[in-house]
Design a protein around this motif. Structure first.
Motif, mmCIF file in Angstrom:
data_model
loop_
_atom_site.group_PDB
_atom_site.id
_atom_site.type_symbol
_atom_site.label_atom_id
_atom_site.label_comp_id
_atom_site.label_asym_id
_atom_site.label_seq_id
_atom_site.Cartn_x
_atom_site.Cartn_y
_atom_site.Cartn_z
ATOM 1 N N GLU A 20 20.248 52.960 -8.109
ATOM 2 C CA GLU A 20 19.531 51.675 -8.121
ATOM 3 C C GLU A 20 18.084 51.851 -7.673
ATOM 4 O OE1 GLU A 20 21.618 48.731 -5.856
ATOM 5 O OE2 GLU A 20 23.464 48.999 -7.004
ATOM 6 N N ALA A 74 24.142 49.152 -15.719
ATOM 7 C CA ALA A 74 23.666 48.279 -14.644
ATOM 8 C C ALA A 74 23.411 46.884 -15.215
ATOM 9 C CB ALA A 74 22.379 48.819 -14.033
ATOM 10 N N CYS A 91 25.694 48.889 -10.348
ATOM 11 C CA CYS A 91 25.536 50.111 -11.139
ATOM 12 C C CYS A 91 26.799 50.955 -11.070
ATOM 13 C CB CYS A 91 24.364 50.923 -10.613
ATOM 14 S SG CYS A 91 22.819 50.016 -10.644
ATOM 15 N N PRO A 137 17.991 46.841 -10.746
ATOM 16 C CA PRO A 137 19.359 47.038 -11.205
ATOM 17 C C PRO A 137 20.360 46.664 -10.116
ATOM 18 C CG PRO A 137 18.429 49.122 -10.548
ATOM 19 C CD PRO A 137 17.347 48.085 -10.369
ATOM 20 N N VAL A 138 21.457 46.053 -10.512
ATOM 21 C CA VAL A 138 22.547 45.734 -9.577
ATOM 22 C C VAL A 138 23.863 46.102 -10.249
ATOM 23 C CG1 VAL A 138 21.323 43.898 -8.353
ATOM 24 C CG2 VAL A 138 22.627 43.328 -10.375
ATOM 25 N N TRP A 189 20.790 43.845 -14.844
ATOM 26 C CA TRP A 189 19.391 43.802 -14.410
ATOM 27 C C TRP A 189 18.970 42.395 -14.029
ATOM 28 C CZ3 TRP A 189 16.442 48.098 -13.770
ATOM 29 C CH2 TRP A 189 16.978 49.295 -14.260
#
Length: 132
Positions: A53, A97, A107, A104-105, A99
């Motif tokens: 991330e 991920a 992942c 990014p979250v 976005w």
């Protein structure tokens, strides 16, 4: 910076502890899609599994990439003593991920198992074009 493939360009990023680390980067374009290949080499502080991330957020901002049009793959190299004779020296992982802007979250990585995809990535890996 040891263990980064020669066809990758070393780039200094900051890990999640805000320490500078070197990773290998290679970029390729296919149509509207951007492929970003990453390799931590033997640098344990640059482990992508813990820092993905943080790293890709920096890469997206630095290179002004559209995250929705960018694919991230990681090249993980095995140490020579863990390889069986004739086995490949590395494995590919595709990162996914969600976005939020350039952040990014959620992942996660999954191995690239398709022969066609692996062949394509090997072709890009051995290309002599500039990485970044």
């Amino acid at each position: 910076m040891t263990g980064i493939p020669a066809s990758f360009s070393p780039i200094q990023l900051h890990n999640r502890l805000n320490r500078p680390v070197w990773i290998g980067l290679k970029m390729a374009r296919r149509g509207k899609r951007q492929l970003v290949m990453l390799s931590a080499g033997e640098e344990s502080a640059a482990r992508l599994s813990k820092n993905f991330e943080t790293f890709v957020g920096q890469i997206v901002r630095e290179f002004k990439l559209d995250p929705e049009q960018t694919d991230f793959v990681e090249l993980r190299q095995e140490s020579s003593d863990s390889r069986e004779s004739g086995a490949e020296a590395h494995n590919w992982y595709r990162w996914h991920a969600h976005w939020v802007g350039s952040a990014p979250v959620e992942c996660k990585a999954e191995p690239v198992t398709s022969d066609g995809a692996r062949s394509y990535l090997e072709t890009i890996l051995t290309r002599n074009t500039a990485a970044a």
